[in-house]
Design a protein around this motif. Structure first.
Motif, PDB file in Angstrom:
ATOM      1  N   LEU A  87      48.462  97.772  57.121  1.00 32.49           N
ATOM      2  CA  LEU A  87      47.150  98.630  56.788  1.00 32.49           C
ATOM      3  C   LEU A  87      47.166  98.246  55.296  1.00 32.49           C
ATOM      4  O   LEU A  87      46.044  98.155  54.551  1.00 32.49           O
ATOM      5  N   CYS A  88      48.176  97.776  54.546  1.00 35.21           N
ATOM      6  CA  CYS A  88      48.220  97.734  53.154  1.00 35.21           C
ATOM      7  C   CYS A  88      48.719  96.277  52.780  1.00 35.21           C
ATOM      8  O   CYS A  88      48.299  96.001  51.481  1.00 35.21           O
ATOM      9  N   ALA A  99      51.510  94.771  51.608  1.00 37.59           N
ATOM     10  CA  ALA A  99      52.623  94.485  50.814  1.00 37.59           C
ATOM     11  C   ALA A  99      53.553  93.731  51.372  1.00 37.59           C
ATOM     12  O   ALA A  99      54.359  93.069  50.559  1.00 37.59           O
ATOM     13  N   CYS A 145      52.809  95.946  44.903  1.00 43.19           N
ATOM     14  CA  CYS A 145      52.127  95.357  45.872  1.00 43.19           C
ATOM     15  C   CYS A 145      51.888  93.656  45.401  1.00 43.19           C
ATOM     16  O   CYS A 145      51.431  92.857  46.164  1.00 43.19           O
ATOM     17  N   SER A 172      41.114  91.839  50.622  1.00 41.34           N
ATOM     18  CA  SER A 172      40.776  93.315  50.970  1.00 41.34           C
ATOM     19  C   SER A 172      41.821  93.982  51.668  1.00 41.34           C
ATOM     20  O   SER A 172      41.511  95.185  52.013  1.00 41.34           O
ATOM     21  N   GLY A 173      42.548  93.324  52.377  1.00 40.44           N
ATOM     22  CA  GLY A 173      43.718  93.928  52.961  1.00 40.44           C
ATOM     23  C   GLY A 173      44.967  94.218  52.527  1.00 40.44           C
ATOM     24  O   GLY A 173      45.818  94.834  52.949  1.00 40.44           O
ATOM     25  N   LEU A 200      46.222  96.335  49.558  1.00 41.37           N
ATOM     26  CA  LEU A 200      45.981  97.513  48.914  1.00 41.37           C
ATOM     27  C   LEU A 200      46.701  97.437  47.512  1.00 41.37           C
ATOM     28  O   LEU A 200      47.933  97.061  47.432  1.00 41.37           O
ATOM     29  N   ARG A 246      47.348 100.626  44.294  1.00 41.05           N
ATOM     30  CA  ARG A 246      47.105 101.854  43.883  1.00 41.05           C
ATOM     31  C   ARG A 246      46.978 101.736  42.678  1.00 41.05           C
ATOM     32  O   ARG A 246      46.452 102.749  41.790  1.00 41.05           O
ATOM     33  N   ARG A 252      39.636  99.432  48.152  1.00 43.68           N
ATOM     34  CA  ARG A 252      40.174  98.141  48.337  1.00 43.68           C
ATOM     35  C   ARG A 252      39.342  97.094  47.653  1.00 43.68           C
ATOM     36  O   ARG A 252      38.315  97.293  47.113  1.00 43.68           O
ATOM     37  N   ALA A 258      42.269  98.640  58.230  1.00 46.11           N
ATOM     38  CA  ALA A 258      42.142  97.282  57.386  1.00 46.11           C
ATOM     39  C   ALA A 258      41.471  96.368  58.052  1.00 46.11           C
ATOM     40  O   ALA A 258      40.663  95.580  57.415  1.00 46.11           O
TER      41      ALA A 258
END
Lengths: 154, 743
Positions: free
Chosen positions: A42-43, A45, A99, A127-128, A130, A132, B662, B720
């Protein structure tokens, strides 16, 4: 026992077959540049290259890696010489930096397939991943800059 | 202590004298506290000879290796660049010739404004501004004196530049050559600091010192620590917040591959294995009977209701009272009142909580990304059963702080595991652990009221804030109104003669914590939205009303005027709508204009223009990136930020349920940094709070709907994989959440 190719070298790993490549890289091989962020793709990293394509190593079991070449941030280029790394340094992209290994690997894979990416290409590819700290604006500039640096080398 | 007045004379008093450095006591904020200087560098230098410690922040080795110890935690805000810049400026050394290391725990590293060795409140530069330049000047003076003594000349005949001391005869000594002598020189009682006109490093926007390590994977975050013989721990915690394990059946878990230890603690159950994936698998095999404790039925409705009831039933403690707002409101020609609410939020640092502990016969070595070195030391000492001075805290890079790492709840399990096994243990929280066991940004409910006089001027203003009190848990006791809950309100710059701010504490049963911009976020949202409401009621332009209320505030007027001008205030492009917000916080003045459109019934944020007056800047490039960062953080909060609770269990577990901005949702950001001779203000948090009111005010301009409860857009995040090219930042399919709770 699994044998995988990491950063151009064969590596033997004793791990359960369902162990994600991420934890093999980090815990078994000591390559901690690849980060854990979500464990569910989802992020971003944990992004590494598999035969040059960006993949999320947190959901890729070691048993599925096979003979494909794994490249991590540590193996991207010697001396931070990849155009993406040079652009990142030039624009001081990272803030906390956690990240950024994943961002850089995603950007490097993008530039391989799209040597002159548009903003839309960058959005689609990045865009996948992230962040912060909100470095997205600098990342976009740096991807364009890296593309220019890579073109200048050719 | 030095003050900004000293700067005006170009001289700083001796903040740190020789006796204080090496002696026994130092006065900080009226307290006399023992000095605890770092040990001489254990690491050998290239020459193999020990470096000289010139003061708490500076070591110089005979081979000219210059090391600056930074006593604030690097979490992205740039302290590993800004603070060494202050020392290097006066030391006459290039920043890229300096090695940067994290300082240990030490009383020299107290941040007086934070009452401890604490990185927070955006005040690292404010705290260091005179202190570290003075330290650099003192060290330079001592190096020059040592060289002069060796040459038998007066120090005034010598000059220090680029790490070398020279004299009129053409002799030359490097800093390294005289560092050991210099360390024995008296610390000068007074040193002259450079005026701003002579700054060579400050204000230039030097490259960050941490960038190279952050582009090649070598930067060491807490989660990256590796020690010989280290094991990995996963920690099971009660699904219901505040619960605890009543009983544990670990038979199955203990038989899992690699498992070394299952340890029940007060707050959860620790599983330690050879590898983290094994620890996670074994954790799933635990059979734990959790006692849910008092929160078994806690949910959002109950939290909201408790805040509402308290707001209605208690006038609150007075935090600010100009004039007589109550009477003025009763006599007003016209009044307006509304209730605003903000939800719980998770910090969601990209690096989940983790800690590595090595408990051994000499004490404990703790490797941790923390914003509070002393509290970390204390927490580890308790868990290891050793005195605090036997715990050495090694601060790593922080993969985001945002206030989450002001808490130390992720430390004891690692220490307990290492203590039990006699080997280093690294405990990592999964993203799910991190998101469901945060110390959340507290919710708040605020009633805000204002009155117009017969001439149509706003002449009374009343804000009643109801929320839990973080400081009561973190730094008790609290007497009176804690400044951390009334930020942006007690110092609100609007010139309204009758101005009342009150606060009532209402706990909600779970631990809440400081989060980036703390109560500024709630209070700025409320005040800046409500000022827009007042403008609409009065038939005035929101910009004009603010300027009217800021008649005696030139710095505020300047940022507002600049942001409005750059954003094209008053003449938005077709289909676009603008919203304004203004704030003073962290001694910085800031204004933002959000430009949005309405896309499928949801907001799409195209651009945020931000004007900032943060006084003098050590590094404008970092200031700019921090403002960008705060805007992105604030936009996530404004659009989607919300933690919800059902039966005491947090409902968001990962980045699918807790949506954050995002790359393809990124608006254009325009930052204008205004030149200033004022003392430095904070920049790490100050941009966050304005985004929600600016966007919500633009939403009002677009739709006529007033948003009084955040987030603006409700609804779950798509995964995502659902992110589509060019999809903008509107959350299609969800409905904007607006309320009509105004009265």
């Amino acid at each position: 026992m699994f044998e995988i190719q990491v950063n151009g070298r064969p590596m033997r790993v004793e791990a359960a077959p369902d162990t994600p490549l991420l934890w093999v890289l980090r815990d078994h091989l000591g390559l901690t540049g690849t980060k854990y962020g979500c464990g569910r793709a989802l992020c971003g990293a944990c992004t590494v290259h598999l035969d040059g394509a960006a993949v999320r190593s947190c959901v890729l079991p070691i048993a599925d890696v096979g003979r494909r070449a794994v490249t991590t941030i540590e193996g991207l280029a010697p001396d931070r010489s990849d155009p993406v790394q040079r652009a990142w340094i030039e624009l001081d992209v990272p803030q906390c930096g956690y990240c950024q290994s994943g961002q850089i690997m995603a950007a490097a894979a993008l530039l391989r397939s799209h040597p002159a990416p548009t903003d839309a290409d960058i959005d689609a590819a990045m865009s996948g991943n992230l962040c912060r700290c909100g470095t997205y604006g600098r990342i976009r500039h740096a991807v364009h800059r890296a593309a220019a640096l890579a073109r200048a080398e050719r | 202590m030095a003050t900004e007045n000293d700067r005006a004379t170009g001289a700083a008093p001796a903040q740190w004298t020789r006796r204080e450095f090496v002696g026994s006591a130092l006065s900080v904020g009226g307290l006399v506290i023992a000095m605890n200087l770092p040990l001489p560098a254990r690491a050998a230098t290239r020459s193999g000879r020990a470096p000289a410690q010139l003061n708490a922040w500076l070591r110089i080795a005979p081979d000219d290796t210059i090391t600056i110890l930074v006593d604030r935690s690097e979490m992205g805000q740039g302290v590993y660049t800004a603070l060494p810049t202050l020392i290097a400026e006066e030391l006459e050394i290039e920043l890229d010739r300096v090695a940067i290391v994290a300082a240990p725990v030490g009383d020299a590293y107290f941040n007086a404004a934070n009452v401890g060795q604490v990185t927070g409140t955006s005040n690292s530069v404010q705290d260091a501004w005179v202190k570290l330049r003075t330290a650099g000047a003192q060290a330079r003076t001592m190096l020059v004196a040592a060289a002069a003594a060796r040459w038998g000349v007066a120090p005034s005949e010598c000059r220090a530049r680029h790490g070398v001391i020279t004299n009129a005869a053409g002799d030359r000594l490097t800093y390294g050559a005289v560092a050991a002598d210099a360390a024995r020189q008296p610390v000068p009682a007074r040193v002259a600091l450079k005026p701003a006109s002579r700054f060579e490093l400050i204000g230039r926007g030097l490259p960050r010192t941490d960038t190279p390590a952050k582009v090649d994977g070598s930067a060491q975050f807490g989660i990256d620590v590796r020690l010989p013989g280290m094991l990995y721990g996963a920690f099971a915690q009660s699904p219901v917040l505040g619960g605890w394990p009543d009983s544990v059946d670990s038979a199955a878990a203990e038989k899992m591959p690699g498992v070394r230890l299952v340890l029940a603690l007060d707050s959860g159950v620790l599983v330690v294995a050879d590898h983290f994936w094994q620890a996670l698998a074994a954790r799933r095999a635990l059979r734990v009977r959790w006692n849910p404790g008092p929160n078994a039925t806690l949910d959002d409705a109950a939290i909201r209701e408790s805040l509402r009831r308290t707001e209605a039933g208690d006038p609150g403690l007075v935090a600010r009272a100009d004039g007589d707002a109550e009477t003025a409101l009763k006599r007003a020609a016209r009044t307006h009142s509304a209730i605003y609410e903000v939800p719980l939020l998770a910090h969601a640092t990209m690096e989940p909580m983790n800690c590595t502990a090595d408990v051994h016969a000499d004490g404990c070595d703790l490797y941790v990304g923390t914003q509070v070195q002393q509290l970390s030391q204390a927490a580890a000492a308790v868990a290891a059963g050793v005195p605090p001075d036997r715990v050495r805290v090694h601060t790593t890079y922080l993969g985001g702080g945002f206030g989450r790492r002001l808490d130390v709840d992720f430390i004891p399990a690692a220490v307990a595991g290492s203590h039990a096994l006699g080997r280093p243990v690294k405990v990592i929280w999964t993203r799910e652990d991190d998101m469901t066991h945060d110390t959340y940004r507290p919710p708040a409910l605020e009633r805000i009221s204002a009155g117009f006089d017969a001439a149509g001027k706003v002449d009374s203003f009343k804000l009643h804030i109801v929320s839990p009190l973080i400081t009561a848990r973190m730094f008790p006791p609290v007497t009176g109104v804690d400044p951390e809950v009334v930020e942006a309100a007690v110092n609100c710059a609007y010139g309204i003669p009758n101005f009342l701010v009150t606060y009532t504490r209402q706990e909600i049963g779970i631990d809440v914590g400081y989060m980036r911009s703390v109560s500024h976020a709630a209070n700025c949202f409320v005040i800046e939205s409500f000022v827009d409401e007042l403008a609409a009621l009065a038939g005035k332009d929101p910009y004009d009303l603010r300027m009217e209320l800021l008649a005696t505030k030139p710095r505020h007027r300047r940022v507002l005027e600049t942001a409005a001008r750059l954003a094209g205030w008053g003449k938005p492009a077709p289909g676009r709508h603008l919203g304004l917000a203004l704030m003073e916080g962290y001694a910085t003045r800031i204004a933002q204009v959000a430009e949005i459109s309405v896309d499928g019934g949801a907001p799409r944020v195209h651009r945020i223009v931000c004007a900032v007056d943060c006084g003098q800047m050590v590094n404008p490039r970092i200031v700019e990136s921090q403002i960008e960062s705060g805007i992105v953080f604030g936009l996530t909060e404004a659009l989607w930020g919300e933690i919800t609770i059902a039966n005491g269990v947090v409902q968001q577990t990962n980045f699918d349920g807790y949506r954050v901005l995002r790359a393809n949702q990124m608006p254009q950001i325009v930052v204008e940094l205004l030149p200033s001779d004022e003392p430095p203000g904070g920049i790490g948090e100050v941009a966050v709070p304005l985004v929600a009111p600016a966007v919500c005010n633009a939403w009002f301009a677009a739709t006529g709907e007033r948003v009084r409860s955040l987030p603006l857009v409700s609804g779950r995040a798509p995964g995502a994989a659902a992110v589509k090219r060019g999809s903008g930042n509107s959350d299609r399919g969800s409905t904007p959440r607006t309320t009509a709770s105004g009265t």
